[in-house]
Scaffold this active site. Structure first.
Site, PDB file in Angstrom:
ATOM      1  N   PRO A  14       0.792  -1.250   0.015  1.00  0.00           N
ATOM      2  CA  PRO A  14       0.088  -0.010   0.056  1.00  0.00           C
ATOM      3  C   PRO A  14       0.780   1.305   0.019  1.00  0.00           C
ATOM      4  CG  PRO A  14      -0.929  -1.554   1.708  1.00  0.00           C
ATOM      5  CD  PRO A  14       0.344  -2.161   1.133  1.00  0.00           C
ATOM      6  N   ASN A  15       0.315   2.368  -0.693  1.00  0.00           N
ATOM      7  CA  ASN A  15       0.689   3.808  -1.081  1.00  0.00           C
ATOM      8  C   ASN A  15       2.253   3.567  -1.789  1.00  0.00           C
ATOM      9  OD1 ASN A  15      -1.340   4.965   0.383  1.00  0.00           O
ATOM     10  ND2 ASN A  15      -0.724   3.721   2.338  1.00  0.00           N
ATOM     11  N   ARG A  22       5.259  11.038  -2.162  1.00  0.00           N
ATOM     12  CA  ARG A  22       4.825  10.742  -0.826  1.00  0.00           C
ATOM     13  C   ARG A  22       6.020  10.953   0.216  1.00  0.00           C
ATOM     14  NH1 ARG A  22       4.311   4.619   1.393  1.00  0.00           N
ATOM     15  NH2 ARG A  22       3.612   5.193   3.638  1.00  0.00           N
ATOM     16  N   TYR A  27      11.011   8.866   2.112  1.00  0.00           N
ATOM     17  CA  TYR A  27      11.017   7.796   1.208  1.00  0.00           C
ATOM     18  C   TYR A  27      11.659   8.264  -0.020  1.00  0.00           C
ATOM     19  CZ  TYR A  27       7.410   6.088   4.173  1.00  0.00           C
ATOM     20  OH  TYR A  27       6.813   5.718   5.310  1.00  0.00           O
ATOM     21  N   ASN A  78       8.214  -5.166  -0.348  1.00  0.00           N
ATOM     22  CA  ASN A  78       8.121  -4.041   0.792  1.00  0.00           C
ATOM     23  C   ASN A  78       6.628  -4.149   1.097  1.00  0.00           C
ATOM     24  OD1 ASN A  78       7.838  -1.624   2.282  1.00  0.00           O
ATOM     25  ND2 ASN A  78       9.175  -0.427   0.995  1.00  0.00           N
ATOM     26  N   ALA A  81       2.625  -0.340   5.241  1.00  0.00           N
ATOM     27  CA  ALA A  81       2.038  -0.358   6.676  1.00  0.00           C
ATOM     28  C   ALA A  81       1.587  -1.808   6.950  1.00  0.00           C
ATOM     29  CB  ALA A  81       1.012   0.507   6.650  1.00  0.00           C
ATOM     30  N   HIS A  84       3.382  -3.971   9.729  1.00  0.00           N
ATOM     31  CA  HIS A  84       3.369  -3.797  11.104  1.00  0.00           C
ATOM     32  C   HIS A  84       2.066  -4.754  11.875  1.00  0.00           C
ATOM     33  CE1 HIS A  84       6.344  -0.852  10.271  1.00  0.00           C
ATOM     34  NE2 HIS A  84       5.546  -0.299   9.466  1.00  0.00           N
ATOM     35  N   GLU A 102      12.625  -8.908   3.157  1.00  0.00           N
ATOM     36  CA  GLU A 102      11.599  -7.759   3.458  1.00  0.00           C
ATOM     37  C   GLU A 102      12.548  -6.496   3.220  1.00  0.00           C
ATOM     38  OE1 GLU A 102      10.558  -8.373   7.518  1.00  0.00           O
ATOM     39  OE2 GLU A 102      10.031  -6.174   7.741  1.00  0.00           O
ATOM     40  N   HIS A 104      12.534  -2.098   3.416  1.00  0.00           N
ATOM     41  CA  HIS A 104      12.012  -0.898   3.674  1.00  0.00           C
ATOM     42  C   HIS A 104      13.008   0.172   3.359  1.00  0.00           C
ATOM     43  CE1 HIS A 104       8.972  -2.844   6.017  1.00  0.00           C
ATOM     44  NE2 HIS A 104       9.864  -3.683   6.403  1.00  0.00           N
ATOM     45  N   SER A 106      12.750   3.361   4.429  1.00  0.00           N
ATOM     46  CA  SER A 106      13.164   4.123   5.557  1.00  0.00           C
ATOM     47  C   SER A 106      13.557   3.240   6.551  1.00  0.00           C
ATOM     48  CB  SER A 106      11.890   4.982   6.276  1.00  0.00           C
ATOM     49  OG  SER A 106      10.841   4.132   6.542  1.00  0.00           O
ATOM     50  N   ARG A 111      11.828   5.085  13.588  1.00  0.00           N
ATOM     51  CA  ARG A 111      10.657   6.070  13.485  1.00  0.00           C
ATOM     52  C   ARG A 111       9.563   5.717  14.532  1.00  0.00           C
ATOM     53  NH1 ARG A 111       8.992   5.493   7.506  1.00  0.00           N
ATOM     54  NH2 ARG A 111       7.629   7.323   8.277  1.00  0.00           N
ATOM     55  N   ARG A 115       5.829   1.556  14.258  1.00  0.00           N
ATOM     56  CA  ARG A 115       6.609   1.040  12.954  1.00  0.00           C
ATOM     57  C   ARG A 115       7.723   0.028  13.260  1.00  0.00           C
ATOM     58  NH1 ARG A 115       4.755   4.195   8.507  1.00  0.00           N
ATOM     59  NH2 ARG A 115       4.162   6.238   9.030  1.00  0.00           N
TER      60      ARG A 115
HETATM   61  C1  DQA Z   1       7.845   1.479   4.491  1.00  0.00           C
HETATM   62  C2  DQA Z   1       7.780   1.625   6.074  1.00  0.00           C
HETATM   63  C3  DQA Z   1       6.260   1.503   6.693  1.00  0.00           C
HETATM   64  O1  DQA Z   1       6.184   1.715   7.874  1.00  0.00           O
HETATM   65  C4  DQA Z   1       5.386   2.370   5.819  1.00  0.00           C
HETATM   66  O2  DQA Z   1       4.026   2.305   6.292  1.00  0.00           O
HETATM   67  C5  DQA Z   1       5.454   2.310   4.381  1.00  0.00           C
HETATM   68  C6  DQA Z   1       6.650   2.036   3.741  1.00  0.00           C
HETATM   69  C7  DQA Z   1       9.306   1.614   3.999  1.00  0.00           C
HETATM   70  O3  DQA Z   1       9.505   1.445   2.718  1.00  0.00           O
HETATM   71  O4  DQA Z   1      10.011   2.368   4.754  1.00  0.00           O
HETATM   72  O5  DQA Z   1       4.611   2.118   3.575  1.00  0.00           O
HETATM   73  O6  DQA Z   1       7.818  -0.018   4.291  1.00  0.00           O
END
Ligand code: DQA
Length: 151
Positions: A14-15, A22, A27, A78, A81, A84, A102, A104, A106, A111, A115
C-alpha cells in the site's frame, strides 16, 4: 523458472505507488517505476528475471504470492504499513516456503514506535531497512546469489 532463468517476484504494498510524491523526507524522490527499472537492469545483468507488482490491497498481494509460489525462486517484498500488522501476509509467506527479503526504504527502527515492530520479519530470510532504493538492489543481489548457490 522459465528456460532455466530464475524468477524473483518483487512486491510493493500500500501507498508505494505514490513514491516520488509521498513524504520524500522518509522515502526519497525516486518513483516506483525508477526502482523497478533499476531492478530490471540489474536482473538482466546477473541473469535472473524480475516480476514487479504493486497493490494497495492485502488480498491481492497474498494472491500474487500464491500464484507465483511454484514458478519463482524467491520474493522481495516491501509490505508498506502491512508490515506492522498483517498476520495474513505473514502466513502467506510462511506457507509458500520461499526465501523472502523484506525491504523498507526508511529505517523502520528509528521511526514511530508502531513502525518498529514487523510481523513479517519472523518469516523473512533477510531484512534490509533504511537504505532507500539501493535496498531493493541489494536484496536482488543477495537473493540471486543464494538461489545460485542453493541451485
Ligand atoms: C515502509 C515503512 C512502513 O512503515 C510504511 O508504512 C511504508 C513504507 C518503507 O519502505 O520504509 O509504507 O515499508
Amino acid at each position: 523458472m522459465v528456460n532455466n532463468v530464475v524468477s524473483v517476484l518483487v512486491l510493493n504494498g500500500p501507498n508505494l505507488n505514490l513514491l516520488g510524491e509521498r513524504d520524500p523526507g522518509h522515502y526519497g524522490t525516486a518513483k516506483l517505476e525508477d526502482i523497478n527499472r533499476d531492478l530490471e537492469k540489474l536482473a538482466s545483468r546477473i541473469g535472473v528475471e524480475v516480476i514487479c507488482r504493486q497493490s494497495n490491497h492485502e488480498g491481492v498481494l497474498i494472491d500474487l504470492i500464491h500464484e507465483h509460489r511454484k514458478t519463482c525462486g524467491g520474493i522481495i517484498i516491501n509490505p508498506g504499513a502491512l508490515t506492522h500488522y498483517s498476520y495474513a501476509l505473514h502466513d502467506a509467506i510462511e506457507a509458500v516456503k520461499l526465501p523472502v527479503v523484506e525491504v523498507h526504504l526508511s529505517d523502520i527502527h528509528s521511526r514511530e514506535e508502531w513502525r518498529r515492530k514487523s510481523v513479517i520479519t519472523p518469516v523473512a530470510w533477510k531484512v534490509i531497512s533504511g537504505k532507500g532504493p539501493a535496498g531493493y538492489l541489494e536484496a536482488l543481489e543477495q537473493l540471486a546469489l543464494y538461489l545460485e548457490e542453493s541451485g
